[in-house]
Design a protein around this motif. Structure first.
Motif, mmCIF file in Angstrom:
data_model
loop_
_atom_site.group_PDB
_atom_site.id
_atom_site.type_symbol
_atom_site.label_atom_id
_atom_site.label_comp_id
_atom_site.label_asym_id
_atom_site.label_seq_id
_atom_site.Cartn_x
_atom_site.Cartn_y
_atom_site.Cartn_z
ATOM 1 N N TYR A 31 32.750 24.524 38.090
ATOM 2 C CA TYR A 31 33.755 24.718 39.138
ATOM 3 C C TYR A 31 35.045 25.240 38.512
ATOM 4 C CZ TYR A 31 30.863 22.555 42.679
ATOM 5 O OH TYR A 31 29.850 22.297 43.583
ATOM 6 N N TYR A 32 35.575 26.302 39.120
ATOM 7 C CA TYR A 32 36.762 26.966 38.612
ATOM 8 C C TYR A 32 37.901 26.876 39.618
ATOM 9 C CZ TYR A 32 33.553 29.183 35.302
ATOM 10 O OH TYR A 32 32.620 29.420 34.331
ATOM 11 N N CYS A 33 39.068 26.635 39.112
ATOM 12 C CA CYS A 33 40.288 26.699 39.898
ATOM 13 C C CYS A 33 40.861 28.105 39.764
ATOM 14 C CB CYS A 33 41.278 25.663 39.366
ATOM 15 S SG CYS A 33 42.879 25.631 40.165
ATOM 16 N N ALA A 34 41.420 28.617 40.846
ATOM 17 C CA ALA A 34 41.991 29.962 40.818
ATOM 18 C C ALA A 34 43.293 29.979 41.606
ATOM 19 C CB ALA A 34 41.004 30.970 41.402
ATOM 20 N N ALA A 35 44.151 30.923 41.254
ATOM 21 C CA ALA A 35 45.447 31.044 41.919
ATOM 22 C C ALA A 35 45.764 32.502 42.179
ATOM 23 C CB ALA A 35 46.547 30.428 41.052
ATOM 24 N N GLY A 36 46.446 32.758 43.296
ATOM 25 C CA GLY A 36 46.840 34.122 43.614
ATOM 26 C C GLY A 36 47.908 34.135 44.682
ATOM 27 N N LEU A 37 48.701 35.178 44.693
ATOM 28 C CA LEU A 37 49.761 35.288 45.686
ATOM 29 C C LEU A 37 49.226 35.701 47.047
ATOM 30 C CD1 LEU A 37 52.568 36.930 43.530
ATOM 31 C CD2 LEU A 37 52.594 34.643 44.529
ATOM 32 N N ASP A 38 48.106 36.421 47.056
ATOM 33 C CA ASP A 38 47.511 36.902 48.303
ATOM 34 C C ASP A 38 46.257 36.077 48.595
ATOM 35 O OD1 ASP A 38 47.235 40.041 49.892
ATOM 36 O OD2 ASP A 38 45.799 38.401 50.131
ATOM 37 N N ILE A 39 46.285 35.291 49.661
ATOM 38 C CA ILE A 39 45.178 34.373 49.932
ATOM 39 C C ILE A 39 43.877 35.115 50.228
ATOM 40 C CG2 ILE A 39 45.715 34.137 52.387
ATOM 41 C CD1 ILE A 39 44.902 31.164 52.131
ATOM 42 N N LEU A 40 43.952 36.255 50.872
ATOM 43 C CA LEU A 40 42.722 37.001 51.196
ATOM 44 C C LEU A 40 42.114 37.593 49.932
ATOM 45 C CD1 LEU A 40 43.685 38.730 54.565
ATOM 46 C CD2 LEU A 40 42.308 36.668 54.190
ATOM 47 N N ARG A 41 42.964 38.133 49.058
ATOM 48 C CA ARG A 41 42.455 38.672 47.791
ATOM 49 C C ARG A 41 41.907 37.537 46.931
ATOM 50 N NH1 ARG A 41 44.292 43.677 45.930
ATOM 51 N NH2 ARG A 41 44.746 42.838 43.861
ATOM 52 N N LEU A 42 42.575 36.408 46.942
ATOM 53 C CA LEU A 42 42.109 35.265 46.168
ATOM 54 C C LEU A 42 40.740 34.809 46.654
ATOM 55 C CD1 LEU A 42 42.633 33.105 44.028
ATOM 56 C CD2 LEU A 42 43.789 31.759 45.787
ATOM 57 N N GLN A 43 40.589 34.768 47.961
ATOM 58 C CA GLN A 43 39.313 34.335 48.522
ATOM 59 C C GLN A 43 38.178 35.276 48.126
ATOM 60 O OE1 GLN A 43 39.835 33.146 52.571
ATOM 61 N NE2 GLN A 43 37.690 32.683 52.910
ATOM 62 N N ASN A 44 38.535 36.503 47.781
ATOM 63 C CA ASN A 44 37.548 37.467 47.313
ATOM 64 C C ASN A 44 37.472 37.529 45.797
ATOM 65 O OD1 ASN A 44 36.281 39.127 49.675
ATOM 66 N ND2 ASN A 44 38.418 38.819 50.233
ATOM 67 N N GLY A 45 38.082 36.561 45.140
ATOM 68 C CA GLY A 45 37.919 36.438 43.702
ATOM 69 C C GLY A 45 38.952 37.153 42.862
ATOM 70 N N ILE A 46 40.025 37.604 43.470
ATOM 71 C CA ILE A 46 41.057 38.319 42.721
ATOM 72 C C ILE A 46 42.229 37.373 42.488
ATOM 73 C CG2 ILE A 46 42.640 40.272 42.714
ATOM 74 C CD1 ILE A 46 40.647 41.669 44.604
ATOM 75 N N GLY A 47 42.368 36.918 41.241
ATOM 76 C CA GLY A 47 43.430 35.982 40.907
ATOM 77 C C GLY A 47 43.332 35.560 39.458
ATOM 78 N N SER A 48 44.037 34.498 39.132
ATOM 79 C CA SER A 48 44.006 33.926 37.786
ATOM 80 C C SER A 48 43.077 32.719 37.782
ATOM 81 C CB SER A 48 45.405 33.511 37.356
ATOM 82 O OG SER A 48 46.269 34.627 37.337
ATOM 83 N N TRP A 49 42.447 32.480 36.613
ATOM 84 C CA TRP A 49 41.378 31.498 36.567
ATOM 85 C C TRP A 49 41.605 30.446 35.492
ATOM 86 C CZ3 TRP A 49 37.522 31.945 40.150
ATOM 87 C CH2 TRP A 49 37.451 33.154 40.836
ATOM 88 N N GLY A 50 41.073 29.244 35.761
ATOM 89 C CA GLY A 50 40.988 28.227 34.741
ATOM 90 C C GLY A 50 39.694 28.382 33.965
ATOM 91 N N GLN A 51 39.446 27.440 33.055
ATOM 92 C CA GLN A 51 38.269 27.513 32.192
ATOM 93 C C GLN A 51 37.037 26.878 32.829
ATOM 94 O OE1 GLN A 51 38.120 29.199 29.164
ATOM 95 N NE2 GLN A 51 40.034 29.943 30.041
ATOM 96 N N GLY A 52 37.238 26.085 33.853
ATOM 97 C CA GLY A 52 36.104 25.493 34.553
ATOM 98 C C GLY A 52 35.782 24.079 34.115
ATOM 99 N N THR A 53 35.130 23.350 35.009
ATOM 100 C CA THR A 53 34.660 21.998 34.715
ATOM 101 C C THR A 53 33.258 21.841 35.288
ATOM 102 O OG1 THR A 53 35.200 19.627 34.882
ATOM 103 C CG2 THR A 53 35.718 20.971 36.803
ATOM 104 N N GLN A 54 32.375 21.240 34.516
ATOM 105 C CA GLN A 54 30.965 21.144 34.907
ATOM 106 C C GLN A 54 30.749 19.984 35.874
ATOM 107 O OE1 GLN A 54 28.099 23.061 33.884
ATOM 108 N NE2 GLN A 54 27.154 21.862 35.540
ATOM 109 N N VAL A 55 30.041 20.277 36.942
ATOM 110 C CA VAL A 55 29.597 19.259 37.886
ATOM 111 C C VAL A 55 28.079 19.317 37.947
ATOM 112 C CG1 VAL A 55 29.554 18.519 40.302
ATOM 113 C CG2 VAL A 55 31.692 19.320 39.274
ATOM 114 N N THR A 56 27.442 18.190 37.684
ATOM 115 C CA THR A 56 25.983 18.118 37.724
ATOM 116 C C THR A 56 25.577 17.009 38.678
ATOM 117 O OG1 THR A 56 25.847 18.851 35.420
ATOM 118 C CG2 THR A 56 23.886 17.830 36.374
ATOM 119 N N VAL A 57 24.741 17.366 39.642
ATOM 120 C CA VAL A 57 24.292 16.399 40.647
ATOM 121 C C VAL A 57 22.787 16.220 40.478
ATOM 122 C CG1 VAL A 57 24.222 15.802 43.080
ATOM 123 C CG2 VAL A 57 26.100 17.215 42.203
ATOM 124 N N SER A 58 22.386 15.011 40.133
ATOM 125 C CA SER A 58 20.965 14.741 39.954
ATOM 126 C C SER A 58 20.350 14.233 41.246
ATOM 127 C CB SER A 58 20.773 13.706 38.842
ATOM 128 O OG SER A 58 21.363 12.473 39.216
#
Length: 122
Positions: A94-121
């Protein structure tokens, strides 16, 4: 420079809950929309949830609606993702992302974190 650090991932069983957090720095936090994406093994990164700069607007992927809730605390420069009723298919980085434009952000255009693993057994 936008700096995002995710935390809260882990291994849980189906039906459990988990809360992810994203600490942000290096930008005017309250001005940026924030989002969560995820990437499962062998799959492309996909949109999970987004929240506007003031928290007044949110949107979710159909696969998580009613189970996940995105929220933000502009005073603490954090954004969270509460995940309930987890399913094995929620397993991903799971990645956190940030952007000034919410529509562009929702389409994956923004700045990103490194991610954190979620595993559901099952």
């Amino acid at each position: 420079q936008v700096h995002l650090v995710e935390s809260g991932g882990g291994l849980v069983q189906a039906g459990d809950s988990l809360r992810l957090s994203c600490a942000a720095a290096g930008h005017t936090f309250s001005s940026y929309a924030k989002a969560w994406f995820r990437q499962a093994p062998g799959k492309e990164r996909e949109f999970v949830a987004v929240i506007s700069w003031n928290g007044g607007s949110t949107d979710y992927a159909d696969s998580v609606k009613g189970r996940f809730t995105i929220s933000r605390d502009n005073a603490k420069n954090t954004v969270s993702l509460q995940m309930n009723s987890l399913k094995p298919e929620d397993t991903a980085v799971y990645y956190c992302a940030a952007g000034l434009d919410i529509l562009r952000l929702q389409n994956g255009i923004g700045s990103w974190g490194q991610g954190t693993q979620v595993t559901v057994s099952s």
